[in-house]
Scaffold this active site. Structure first.
Site, PDB file in Angstrom:
ATOM      1  N   ASN A  13       0.677  -0.847  -0.315  1.00 48.55           N
ATOM      2  CA  ASN A  13       0.183  -0.145   0.076  1.00 48.55           C
ATOM      3  C   ASN A  13       1.132   1.381   0.199  1.00 48.55           C
ATOM      4  O   ASN A  13       0.177   2.953  -0.727  1.00 48.55           O
ATOM      5  CB  ASN A  13      -0.883  -0.068   0.937  1.00 48.55           C
ATOM      6  CG  ASN A  13      -2.115  -1.131   1.136  1.00 48.55           C
ATOM      7  OD1 ASN A  13      -2.986  -0.472   0.081  1.00 48.55           O
ATOM      8  ND2 ASN A  13      -1.987  -1.956   1.431  1.00 48.55           N
ATOM      9  N   ARG A  64       5.742  -0.402  26.812  1.00 45.47           N
ATOM     10  CA  ARG A  64       4.828   0.029  26.308  1.00 45.47           C
ATOM     11  C   ARG A  64       4.515   1.692  26.154  1.00 45.47           C
ATOM     12  O   ARG A  64       4.529   1.970  25.417  1.00 45.47           O
ATOM     13  CB  ARG A  64       3.197  -0.575  26.268  1.00 45.47           C
ATOM     14  CG  ARG A  64       2.376  -0.598  24.958  1.00 45.47           C
ATOM     15  CD  ARG A  64       1.589  -0.902  24.794  1.00 45.47           C
ATOM     16  NE  ARG A  64       0.560  -0.363  23.521  1.00 45.47           N
ATOM     17  CZ  ARG A  64      -0.009  -0.869  23.308  1.00 45.47           C
ATOM     18  NH1 ARG A  64       0.460  -1.662  22.988  1.00 45.47           N
ATOM     19  NH2 ARG A  64      -0.633  -0.037  21.818  1.00 45.47           N
ATOM     20  N   ASN A 106      -6.770   4.526   8.622  1.00 48.45           N
ATOM     21  CA  ASN A 106      -6.140   3.876   8.575  1.00 48.45           C
ATOM     22  C   ASN A 106      -6.781   3.302   7.706  1.00 48.45           C
ATOM     23  O   ASN A 106      -8.066   2.792   7.131  1.00 48.45           O
ATOM     24  CB  ASN A 106      -6.455   2.409  10.089  1.00 48.45           C
ATOM     25  CG  ASN A 106      -6.415   1.376   9.482  1.00 48.45           C
ATOM     26  OD1 ASN A 106      -4.751   1.061   9.071  1.00 48.45           O
ATOM     27  ND2 ASN A 106      -6.803   0.306  10.272  1.00 48.45           N
ATOM     28  N   HIS A 108      -7.999  -0.620   6.096  1.00 47.72           N
ATOM     29  CA  HIS A 108      -8.334  -2.305   7.031  1.00 47.72           C
ATOM     30  C   HIS A 108      -9.068  -3.739   5.647  1.00 47.72           C
ATOM     31  O   HIS A 108      -9.707  -2.930   5.209  1.00 47.72           O
ATOM     32  CB  HIS A 108      -9.268  -1.992   7.960  1.00 47.72           C
ATOM     33  CG  HIS A 108      -9.954  -3.471   8.722  1.00 47.72           C
ATOM     34  ND1 HIS A 108      -9.028  -4.018   9.345  1.00 47.72           N
ATOM     35  CD2 HIS A 108     -11.210  -4.402   9.150  1.00 47.72           C
ATOM     36  CE1 HIS A 108      -9.101  -5.135  10.313  1.00 47.72           C
ATOM     37  NE2 HIS A 108     -10.776  -5.283   9.366  1.00 47.72           N
ATOM     38  N   GLU A 142     -10.781   3.788  19.731  1.00 45.53           N
ATOM     39  CA  GLU A 142     -10.972   1.799  19.260  1.00 45.53           C
ATOM     40  C   GLU A 142     -10.922   1.870  18.416  1.00 45.53           C
ATOM     41  O   GLU A 142     -11.090   1.572  17.088  1.00 45.53           O
ATOM     42  CB  GLU A 142     -12.882   2.364  19.225  1.00 45.53           C
ATOM     43  CG  GLU A 142     -13.791   0.632  19.890  1.00 45.53           C
ATOM     44  CD  GLU A 142     -15.019   0.996  20.057  1.00 45.53           C
ATOM     45  OE1 GLU A 142     -15.255  -0.164  19.755  1.00 45.53           O
ATOM     46  OE2 GLU A 142     -15.792   1.700  20.336  1.00 45.53           O
TER      47      GLU A 142
END
Ligand code: GRF
Length: 213
Positions: A13, A64, A106, A108, A142
């Protein structure tokens, strides 16, 4: 427009976006490619096109939180207008998403809201779906749940396997993602602080539905 692309793997991509920038379909500059994997082939693709790269690996940070802080610092430094996740296998921290509200997108490999998360091709087959495809969406805290910007679908045939679906999805993604990014770069699509506006009207909730061959 200053675009930063985040990757973890092959970067096909990313390549489609680079090609669209080079042929001026996307009037923008990719100022940096960031990977969380040193071995990501996408890094080589970026370097071939003289795009600066940064590798930020979790294993080099105590935890993290420290990693997320470093990633946020790196993204702030780029002064990106648009942050493009292209196969980036790390969930951005809520702080990061908040800092760049409306500026992170994004892609998906499924027709959201169906099949959030992983193994989308096999799950579409198992669910006996008639269609499959890809979705570009805004990134929120989320996972895979932000506003849908655009989708492209195709029929699933009896002969399809998870592998053929992956190939077909990537083929349409290479058209879908550059087209969405071009809308941002030409200001036909923008975030007004609350939601997305497309050619002076609110973007439809189901996003733009496109077909590719
Ligand atoms: C794409 O299928 C994308 O939908 C998903 O990860 C894959 C990345 O592929 N998020 P590539 O690295 O761009 O080839």
């Amino acid at each position: 427009m200053n675009i930063v692309v985040l990757i973890s793997g092959d970067g096909s991509n990313l390549q489609a976006i680079i090609d669209a920038v080079e042929d001026n379909t996307i009037p923008a500059t990719i100022t940096r490619v960031i990977s969380n994997k040193a071995s990501a082939f996408g890094l080589e693709r970026a370097q071939r096109h003289h795009i600066p790269t940064t590798v930020l690996q979790k294993k080099h940070f105590a935890n993290r939180e420290k990693y997320d802080e470093a990633l946020l610092a790196c993204l702030k430094e780029t002064q990106a207008d648009l942050i493009v996740l292209a196969g980036f296998m790390h969930i951005l921290s809520a702080t990061c998403v908040q800092h760049f509200t409306g500026k992170i997108i994004n892609i998906h490999p499924a027709l959201l809201p169906k099949f959030r998360g992983l193994h989308t091709h096999q799950r579409a087959l198992d669910a006996q779906e008639n269609t499959h495809g890809s979705t570009v969406h805004l990134v929120t805290a989320e996972l895979d749940a932000g506003q849908i910007i655009a989708q492209a679908a195709f029929p699933i045939t009896d002969k399809d396997t998870a592998d053929t679906l992956e190939r077909k999805v990537k083929h349409i993604e290479h058209q879908l993602y550059p087209k969405v990014i071009a809308l941002f770069a030409t200001e036909q699509l923008h975030f007004d602080g609350r939601s997305l506006v497309y050619n002076h009207s609110p973007l439809p909730m189901q996003g733009l539905q496109w077909a590719f061959t």
